[in-house]
Every structure is written in C-alpha cells, then in structure tokens.
Design a protein around this motif. Structure first.
Motif, mmCIF file in Angstrom:
data_model
loop_
_atom_site.group_PDB
_atom_site.id
_atom_site.type_symbol
_atom_site.label_atom_id
_atom_site.label_comp_id
_atom_site.label_asym_id
_atom_site.label_seq_id
_atom_site.Cartn_x
_atom_site.Cartn_y
_atom_site.Cartn_z
ATOM 1 N N GLN A 225 3.896 -8.553 -0.534
ATOM 2 C CA GLN A 225 3.008 -7.603 -0.574
ATOM 3 C C GLN A 225 1.743 -8.264 -0.450
ATOM 4 O OE1 GLN A 225 3.157 -4.963 -3.990
ATOM 5 N NE2 GLN A 225 1.417 -3.821 -3.528
ATOM 6 N N GLY A 226 0.679 -7.716 0.427
ATOM 7 C CA GLY A 226 -0.591 -8.029 0.542
ATOM 8 C C GLY A 226 -0.907 -9.424 1.207
ATOM 9 N N VAL B 170 -1.509 -12.407 8.220
ATOM 10 C CA VAL B 170 -1.089 -13.443 9.101
ATOM 11 C C VAL B 170 -1.821 -14.822 8.740
ATOM 12 C CG1 VAL B 170 -0.723 -14.162 11.620
ATOM 13 C CG2 VAL B 170 -0.286 -11.963 11.222
ATOM 14 N N ASP B 171 -2.869 -14.563 8.665
ATOM 15 C CA ASP B 171 -3.866 -15.799 8.368
ATOM 16 C C ASP B 171 -3.469 -16.437 7.158
ATOM 17 O OD1 ASP B 171 -5.265 -15.349 10.441
ATOM 18 O OD2 ASP B 171 -7.148 -14.373 9.569
ATOM 19 N N SER B 172 -3.100 -15.791 6.226
ATOM 20 C CA SER B 172 -2.729 -16.353 4.607
ATOM 21 C C SER B 172 -1.433 -16.957 4.869
ATOM 22 C CB SER B 172 -2.807 -15.132 3.667
ATOM 23 O OG SER B 172 -1.804 -14.103 3.636
ATOM 24 N N ILE B 173 -0.398 -16.327 5.667
ATOM 25 C CA ILE B 173 0.933 -16.990 5.930
ATOM 26 C C ILE B 173 0.703 -18.237 6.676
ATOM 27 C CG2 ILE B 173 3.042 -16.835 7.193
ATOM 28 C CD1 ILE B 173 2.706 -13.915 6.240
ATOM 29 N N PRO C 93 2.842 -4.962 6.181
ATOM 30 C CA PRO C 93 3.943 -4.469 5.427
ATOM 31 C C PRO C 93 4.636 -5.326 4.633
ATOM 32 C CG PRO C 93 3.395 -3.219 7.367
ATOM 33 C CD PRO C 93 2.921 -4.499 7.518
ATOM 34 N N LYS C 94 4.925 -5.072 3.326
ATOM 35 C CA LYS C 94 5.950 -5.774 2.681
ATOM 36 C C LYS C 94 7.124 -5.962 3.537
ATOM 37 C CE LYS C 94 8.161 -6.315 -1.762
ATOM 38 N NZ LYS C 94 8.341 -5.711 -3.330
ATOM 39 N N ASN C 95 7.898 -7.175 3.420
ATOM 40 C CA ASN C 95 9.441 -7.358 4.040
ATOM 41 C C ASN C 95 9.212 -7.244 5.790
ATOM 42 O OD1 ASN C 95 10.936 -7.830 1.742
ATOM 43 N ND2 ASN C 95 10.952 -5.591 1.350
#
Length: 72
Positions: A11-12, A15-18, A48-50
């Motif tokens: 959740q939250g 793509v940048d944060s990943i 979206p989550k998942n």
C-alpha cells in the motif's frame, strides 16, 4: 530484457519508490521498469496494493559526471 524478480506492491508504493528501494537509484531506471511493466502506465502514480511488477536486471550506470562544488 532479463527479469531479476517479481514483486507485489504494498500500500502506498510508487514505481519511483520501488526503484529507489530495489536499485538504490531512480535516474534512468524508472523508465526501464515501466517498459518492463507497460500495464502500470494506465494506473495511478500510487500503485494499487498487490500490483505485480517485474523488476529487470539493470546494470548500475557508470558515473560520467564529475561534480564540482561551488567552493572548489
């Protein structure tokens, strides 16, 4: 493009944060991750989550710029 791993978003996440978390950088990497996952272009910036993401093996770019400081 060889894939390193499959992940499911939390959740939250964006793509940048990943990219920052997985690769330690986002410059030039975010675009490659989106290219490997064209379905995310149709989603909101906060995924979206998942949501399944395939993270490609990306070589770390060699630093080509020598940064100078104003006081050098």
């Amino acid at each position: 493009m060889e894939l390193a791993q499959r992940i499911y978003t939390k959740q939250g996440e964006t793509v940048d944060s990943i990219c920052h978390q997985h690769y330690g950088n986002t410059a030039g990497i975010t675009e490659q991750v989106i290219e490997a996952n064209p379905h995310v272009a149709f989603l909101s910036p906060v995924l979206p989550k998942n949501t399944l993401l395939l993270l490609p093996n990306i070589a770390k770019p060699a630093s080509t710029k020598n940064l100078i400081q104003l006081w050098d």
